[in-house]
Design a protein around this motif. Sequence first.
Motif, mmCIF file in Angstrom:
data_model
loop_
_atom_site.group_PDB
_atom_site.id
_atom_site.type_symbol
_atom_site.label_atom_id
_atom_site.label_comp_id
_atom_site.label_asym_id
_atom_site.label_seq_id
_atom_site.Cartn_x
_atom_site.Cartn_y
_atom_site.Cartn_z
ATOM 1 N N ALA A 96 4.609 8.953 -3.255
ATOM 2 C CA ALA A 96 5.031 7.789 -2.472
ATOM 3 C C ALA A 96 4.574 6.482 -3.104
ATOM 4 O O ALA A 96 5.201 5.436 -2.920
ATOM 5 C CB ALA A 96 4.473 7.898 -1.059
ATOM 6 N N THR A 97 3.494 6.538 -3.869
ATOM 7 C CA THR A 97 2.913 5.328 -4.455
ATOM 8 C C THR A 97 3.082 5.268 -5.975
ATOM 9 O O THR A 97 2.350 4.541 -6.653
ATOM 10 C CB THR A 97 1.423 5.228 -4.091
ATOM 11 O OG1 THR A 97 0.749 6.424 -4.527
ATOM 12 C CG2 THR A 97 1.237 5.069 -2.588
ATOM 13 N N ASN A 170 6.037 5.496 7.711
ATOM 14 C CA ASN A 170 5.233 4.982 6.606
ATOM 15 C C ASN A 170 5.804 5.535 5.301
ATOM 16 O O ASN A 170 6.760 6.324 5.320
ATOM 17 C CB ASN A 170 3.762 5.394 6.758
ATOM 18 C CG ASN A 170 3.611 6.873 7.032
ATOM 19 O OD1 ASN A 170 4.064 7.714 6.254
ATOM 20 N ND2 ASN A 170 2.990 7.207 8.168
ATOM 21 N N TYR A 171 5.221 5.136 4.166
ATOM 22 C CA TYR A 171 5.780 5.584 2.891
ATOM 23 C C TYR A 171 5.541 7.063 2.620
ATOM 24 O O TYR A 171 6.269 7.679 1.842
ATOM 25 C CB TYR A 171 5.309 4.720 1.726
ATOM 26 C CG TYR A 171 3.825 4.578 1.467
ATOM 27 C CD1 TYR A 171 2.953 5.674 1.455
ATOM 28 C CD2 TYR A 171 3.296 3.329 1.161
ATOM 29 C CE1 TYR A 171 1.610 5.531 1.176
ATOM 30 C CE2 TYR A 171 1.951 3.163 0.880
ATOM 31 C CZ TYR A 171 1.107 4.263 0.887
ATOM 32 O OH TYR A 171 -0.228 4.112 0.605
ATOM 33 N N HIS A 182 10.333 5.867 -2.418
ATOM 34 C CA HIS A 182 8.932 5.513 -2.647
ATOM 35 C C HIS A 182 8.730 3.999 -2.723
ATOM 36 O O HIS A 182 9.688 3.221 -2.671
ATOM 37 C CB HIS A 182 8.420 6.179 -3.923
ATOM 38 C CG HIS A 182 8.852 5.504 -5.192
ATOM 39 N ND1 HIS A 182 10.171 5.424 -5.596
ATOM 40 C CD2 HIS A 182 8.117 4.862 -6.147
ATOM 41 C CE1 HIS A 182 10.236 4.776 -6.750
ATOM 42 N NE2 HIS A 182 9.004 4.423 -7.102
ATOM 43 N N ALA A 183 7.473 3.597 -2.840
ATOM 44 C CA ALA A 183 7.092 2.185 -2.821
ATOM 45 C C ALA A 183 7.256 1.571 -4.206
ATOM 46 O O ALA A 183 6.330 1.570 -5.021
ATOM 47 C CB ALA A 183 5.652 2.050 -2.336
ATOM 48 N N GLY A 198 3.909 0.209 -5.806
ATOM 49 C CA GLY A 198 2.922 1.225 -5.517
ATOM 50 C C GLY A 198 2.349 1.142 -4.119
ATOM 51 O O GLY A 198 1.630 2.052 -3.689
ATOM 52 N N SER A 199 2.681 0.065 -3.374
ATOM 53 C CA SER A 199 2.139 -0.091 -2.015
ATOM 54 C C SER A 199 3.206 -0.397 -0.965
ATOM 55 O O SER A 199 2.997 -0.120 0.222
ATOM 56 C CB SER A 199 1.075 -1.190 -1.985
ATOM 57 O OG SER A 199 1.620 -2.440 -2.381
ATOM 58 N N HIS A 200 4.340 -0.977 -1.379
ATOM 59 C CA HIS A 200 5.402 -1.326 -0.434
ATOM 60 C C HIS A 200 6.763 -0.976 -1.034
ATOM 61 O O HIS A 200 6.957 -1.061 -2.256
ATOM 62 C CB HIS A 200 5.398 -2.822 -0.108
ATOM 63 C CG HIS A 200 4.153 -3.298 0.573
ATOM 64 N ND1 HIS A 200 2.923 -3.326 -0.052
ATOM 65 C CD2 HIS A 200 3.949 -3.777 1.823
ATOM 66 C CE1 HIS A 200 2.008 -3.806 0.789
ATOM 67 N NE2 HIS A 200 2.614 -4.079 1.942
ATOM 68 N N GLY A 201 7.706 -0.613 -0.173
ATOM 69 C CA GLY A 201 9.063 -0.326 -0.613
ATOM 70 C C GLY A 201 10.059 -1.263 0.040
ATOM 71 O O GLY A 201 9.925 -1.582 1.234
ATOM 72 N N TYR A 202 11.057 -1.703 -0.721
ATOM 73 C CA TYR A 202 12.093 -2.622 -0.245
ATOM 74 C C TYR A 202 13.424 -2.169 -0.833
ATOM 75 O O TYR A 202 13.601 -2.210 -2.057
ATOM 76 C CB TYR A 202 11.823 -4.057 -0.696
ATOM 77 C CG TYR A 202 10.417 -4.571 -0.445
ATOM 78 C CD1 TYR A 202 10.156 -5.450 0.596
ATOM 79 C CD2 TYR A 202 9.358 -4.198 -1.276
ATOM 80 C CE1 TYR A 202 8.869 -5.949 0.809
ATOM 81 C CE2 TYR A 202 8.072 -4.680 -1.067
ATOM 82 C CZ TYR A 202 7.833 -5.553 -0.019
ATOM 83 O OH TYR A 202 6.569 -6.039 0.187
#
Length: 242
Positions: A96-97, A170-171, A182-183, A198-202
């Motif tokens: 995910a990260t 959450n991711y 994934h982020a 690595g911390s947020h996905g858009y």
Amino acid sequence: TGTETGDMQYWNGSSWVTVVAGNEGETLQMIGGVPTWTVITPPFPCGVSITIAHDSGSVAPETKTVTYGTILTDLTGSNKCWITQNLGASIQADSATDASDAAAGWYWQFNRKQGYKVHPLSPAWTITIIDENSDWAPDNDPCALLLGFGWRIPTYTEFGYADANGGWDNYTETYASVLKIHAAGYLLNSDGSLTNRGSHGYYWNSTQTSSPSGWSLYFNSSSSHVRHYFKAYGLSVRCLRD
């Protein structure tokens, strides 16, 4: 009309006429009383991998060959075929990260067909504000332009349904889904700098919220929802087809 692989007869109004069939996968149509064979495009065999040779230009920001996995899922409420990695990503993310370039793929500004790669940023970042009253136009859709006819960016309704009904909070959960989302972070509208990888996905939806902003799927370690961002941000793209 109907699909045929052998000879076929039709009634011309006074007698039966035998027509020699065309190749398999063609259909016989009556056009002005004349039997005409036309080619049918078979359904896309979702679940197979597709290999695309991307050429650097007005859509792909670099030249490389990518093999995309595909999967059929009803996450949107009805069966759609999705690619299982980001558009432009050399590989599927392994977590995910995952913060690698290979898994992130390329980034796009809303309703713009030009993609961007990072490390280093290419092409040059020139658009810092987008203010136009438009959803993502089909002619600018990088999914169709890079993967072929039928592929497209998901709508607000489709991503919203997947988020609400896919158990995404959450991711960890977006990545645990069959889509392995994934982020991958985003590119800042002011200068195209990479942020939050690595911390947020858009992930862009094809639907706008207003002239300066569009809908996107957003998630981090503790939340997941559909929200809007300025159209000049560079976000990830995940493609589907009906």
